[in-house]
Design an enzyme around this catalytic site. Structure first.
Site, PDB file in Angstrom:
ATOM      1  N   ASP A  77      81.155 153.167 -33.329  1.00  0.00           N
ATOM      2  CA  ASP A  77      81.599 152.014 -34.109  1.00  0.00           C
ATOM      3  C   ASP A  77      81.542 152.251 -35.611  1.00  0.00           C
ATOM      4  O   ASP A  77      82.396 151.753 -36.355  1.00  0.00           O
ATOM      5  CB  ASP A  77      80.839 150.744 -33.719  1.00  0.00           C
ATOM      6  CG  ASP A  77      79.321 150.896 -33.722  1.00  0.00           C
ATOM      7  OD1 ASP A  77      78.813 151.924 -34.211  1.00  0.00           O
ATOM      8  OD2 ASP A  77      78.639 149.984 -33.221  1.00  0.00           O
ATOM      9  N   GLN A 127      67.752 139.789 -37.333  1.00  0.00           N
ATOM     10  CA  GLN A 127      68.207 139.301 -36.029  1.00  0.00           C
ATOM     11  C   GLN A 127      67.030 138.987 -35.115  1.00  0.00           C
ATOM     12  O   GLN A 127      67.031 137.983 -34.400  1.00  0.00           O
ATOM     13  CB  GLN A 127      69.134 140.332 -35.384  1.00  0.00           C
ATOM     14  CG  GLN A 127      70.477 140.476 -36.078  1.00  0.00           C
ATOM     15  CD  GLN A 127      71.246 141.710 -35.628  1.00  0.00           C
ATOM     16  OE1 GLN A 127      70.758 142.508 -34.831  1.00  0.00           O
ATOM     17  NE2 GLN A 127      72.450 141.881 -36.152  1.00  0.00           N
ATOM     18  N   SER A 181      74.289 143.871 -29.835  1.00  0.00           N
ATOM     19  CA  SER A 181      73.905 142.493 -29.532  1.00  0.00           C
ATOM     20  C   SER A 181      75.056 141.644 -29.007  1.00  0.00           C
ATOM     21  O   SER A 181      74.819 140.591 -28.410  1.00  0.00           O
ATOM     22  CB  SER A 181      73.309 141.818 -30.777  1.00  0.00           C
ATOM     23  OG  SER A 181      74.225 141.845 -31.854  1.00  0.00           O
ATOM     24  N   SER A 182      76.292 142.082 -29.218  1.00  0.00           N
ATOM     25  CA  SER A 182      77.435 141.315 -28.725  1.00  0.00           C
ATOM     26  C   SER A 182      78.644 142.225 -28.577  1.00  0.00           C
ATOM     27  O   SER A 182      78.674 143.343 -29.101  1.00  0.00           O
ATOM     28  CB  SER A 182      77.769 140.155 -29.675  1.00  0.00           C
ATOM     29  OG  SER A 182      78.231 140.655 -30.920  1.00  0.00           O
ATOM     30  N   GLY A 183      79.631 141.715 -27.864  1.00  0.00           N
ATOM     31  CA  GLY A 183      80.876 142.455 -27.692  1.00  0.00           C
ATOM     32  C   GLY A 183      82.062 141.531 -27.857  1.00  0.00           C
ATOM     33  O   GLY A 183      81.945 140.313 -27.684  1.00  0.00           O
ATOM     34  N   ARG A 184      83.200 142.121 -28.223  1.00  0.00           N
ATOM     35  CA  ARG A 184      84.405 141.320 -28.400  1.00  0.00           C
ATOM     36  C   ARG A 184      85.614 142.076 -27.904  1.00  0.00           C
ATOM     37  O   ARG A 184      85.670 143.307 -28.009  1.00  0.00           O
ATOM     38  CB  ARG A 184      84.615 140.972 -29.880  1.00  0.00           C
ATOM     39  CG  ARG A 184      83.612 139.997 -30.392  1.00  0.00           C
ATOM     40  CD  ARG A 184      83.199 140.193 -31.805  1.00  0.00           C
ATOM     41  NE  ARG A 184      83.381 141.514 -32.315  1.00  0.00           N
ATOM     42  CZ  ARG A 184      83.942 141.767 -33.510  1.00  0.00           C
ATOM     43  NH1 ARG A 184      84.368 140.778 -34.245  1.00  0.00           N
ATOM     44  NH2 ARG A 184      84.040 142.986 -33.948  1.00  0.00           N
ATOM     45  N   GLY A 212      76.190 154.313 -30.790  1.00  0.00           N
ATOM     46  CA  GLY A 212      76.053 155.713 -30.405  1.00  0.00           C
ATOM     47  C   GLY A 212      74.839 155.991 -29.535  1.00  0.00           C
ATOM     48  O   GLY A 212      74.111 155.089 -29.123  1.00  0.00           O
ATOM     49  N   ASN A 226      70.961 156.616 -41.762  1.00  0.00           N
ATOM     50  CA  ASN A 226      70.715 155.382 -41.009  1.00  0.00           C
ATOM     51  C   ASN A 226      69.623 154.543 -41.662  1.00  0.00           C
ATOM     52  O   ASN A 226      68.604 155.072 -42.095  1.00  0.00           O
ATOM     53  CB  ASN A 226      70.272 155.705 -39.583  1.00  0.00           C
ATOM     54  CG  ASN A 226      71.424 155.884 -38.635  1.00  0.00           C
ATOM     55  OD1 ASN A 226      72.410 156.539 -38.960  1.00  0.00           O
ATOM     56  ND2 ASN A 226      71.312 155.304 -37.455  1.00  0.00           N
TER      57      ASN A 226
END
Length: 489
Positions: free
Chosen positions: A237, A304, A14-17, A83, A296
């Site tokens: 991640d 969200q 949903s986001s990146g940094r 993944g 999982n």
């Protein structure tokens, strides 16, 4: 050199940094600073849910340039992502089509075909990986059957972090921890499994042999002309998050809490018994030859989606309202595949409650209460499964990632699981990414050494279980598989 500056690119669903780490090797202090944050969301392209990969690359480069423009000499860069998803390239190294998201419905009905044609036990014996309908093995099969015109153009397939590293360096790499999420890597050889790959219709020549974390892929040339090494870290991640989990001892489990929740433990050996298969346990690759034995869980994805659909921006206020409600009135199985990507998450949750003759959550707080209670109870169920699998109980659970900031869910988890919960660090994926970079730069000895650095630099919050809570009393009654089907189908 006393100080090291490493850049971690951490991409979530949903986001990146782009994050800058500063490590003082003399005092063993480690600090993080956010340089650039950006949105990652799905887009519809020719009927498929796809990733806007050009926009992601643009933001990655923008973040890197921001660091360089500050006059900081970067020692290394690395990228971690979610993944299973991949990018296709032709002989010239140009992209073929857009990468389709694992949440797209093109894999519907594919996994059952594999179970019949190869056999469930055989797939598990070869890969040791859990059965999820969107695993790369089923995505590739869908690709070759549904889009043969694209398949004919393909020369290479790179998983998401490897693709972005390729775009920075011009060098291709297939990092091991992320490769294992595909369900195509043989658990005994750490290489692509010929039988499983052949079933997909993809060519083995599309892939190079997976490499373990810690190698330098190539260099990125910054605007000032400096050549900066790009390191292959544990690029899944969750693998990075586990590296940064300050596990106290062998009796500690971890929960990486975010869009997905991944609960498990570290092991020097994989678990591929019939019991592990029945529980749909996965044995994903980790750093230093360790396995991440885990399961999982759909995680905060449900919340969200509700927040987005209901246009809720004040999450702390919602959590405060939720905490005031009684527990366990509305319960669902978060791992029911109906929640993977419904058109309307609120309506799907309400339908699940209605179908099981429960009260139906109406308000936003009731929906959140349903999600939190259901997740905590599922955590307890899975922790019990994992303990039975290894033959020893856990005494502590470490929750890391963005979800560890949710104090209500942390306490519910402690109460439901009946063990102490340690929450933090929040930036686990980024920290684990940085940890492997520092090892590659010979600043740290190994993962255990890095965990000592994390423990010394980041505060953890402790949650003590309350055996008299409503949710603790409910644990024995909760059966997540009772009237629903699991993601494994």
């Amino acid at each position: 050199m006393t100080f090291r500056h490493c850049v971690a690119v951490d991409l979530g669903a949903s986001s990146g940094r782009v994050m800058l780490a500063r490590y003082d090797s003399k005092h063993r202090t480690l600090t993080l600073r956010e340089i650039h944050r950006f949105v990652n969301c799905l887009q519809k392209t020719d009927g498929f849910d796809t990733w806007d990969i050009d926009s992601l690359e643009k933001d990655i480069r923008l973040g890197l340039k921001k660091v360089c423009n500050e006059g900081i000499l970067i020692d290394s860069i690395s990228i971690d992502t979610w993944g299973v998803d991949y990018v296709l390239l032709d002989k010239q190294g140009q992209r073929v089509g857009l990468p389709v998201s694992y949440r797209d419905n093109r894999t519907t009905g594919i996994m059952p075909q594999a179970l019949v044609q190869i056999g469930k036990s055989e797939i598990y014996r070869r890969s040791g990986i859990q059965f999820l309908p969107f695993n790369t093995i089923y995505q590739l099969h869908a690709l070759t059957k549904q889009q043969p015109e694209l398949t004919a153009q393909v020369a290479h397939a790179l998983l998401m972090p490897d693709y972005f590293s390729y775009r920075l360096t011009g060098e291709m790499n297939w990092e091991y921890t992320n490769a294992t999420t595909t369900q195509l890597v043989n658990i005994n050889t750490d290489d692509w499994d010929d039988t499983l790959l052949a079933w997909t219709g993809a060519k083995k020549s599309w892939f190079g042999r997976p490499s373990h974390p810690g190698n330098v892929i190539g260099d990125w040339i910054c605007p000032q002309g400096n050549r900066i090494p790009v390191v292959a870290v544990a690029s899944h991640d969750t693998a990075s998050a586990v590296i940064a989990s300050p596990l106290a001892n062998k009796h500690s489990a971890y929960l990486s809490s975010g869009t997905w929740s991944l609960m498990g433990f570290e092991s020097k050996k994989p678990y591929t018994t019939d019991e592990a298969l029945a529980a749909n346990i996965t044995n994903e690759g980790g750093a230093e030859g360790r396995y991440r034995v885990l399961k999982n869980i759909m995680g905060l994805w449900l919340l969200q989606r509700v927040l987005k659909e209901r246009r809720i921006t004040d999450l702390p206020a919602l959590i405060a309202q939720t905490e005031a409600l009684p527990a366990c009135r509305f319960l669902i199985n978060p791992n029911d595949d109906r929640f993977i990507n419904p058109d309307d998450m609120r309506a799907e949750i309400q339908a699940a409650c209605r179908e099981t003759d429960q009260p139906v959550p109406v308000s936003d707080a009731e929906l959140a209460r349903c999600i939190f209670d259901s997740l905590a109870l599922l955590y307890a169920d899975i922790l019990h499964e994992l303990a039975n699998l290894r033959g020893e109980k856990f005494t502590q659970l470490h929750i890391v990632g963005g979800g560890c900031q949710n104090a209500l869910l942390n306490q519910l988890c402690a109460d439901a699981c009946g063990i102490r919960v340690m929450a933090g660090p929040v930036e686990a994926s980024t920290l684990g990414n940085i940890g492997i970079q520092l090892m590659t730069l010979d600043e740290l000895n190994n993962v255990d050494d890095f965990r000592q650095v994390v423990s010394a630099n980041y505060d953890l919050t402790t949650y003590i279980p309350n055996p008299d809570s409503e949710i603790a009393r409910h644990v024995a009654q909760f059966q997540p598989k009772r009237q629903t089907k699991e993601l494994c189908a």
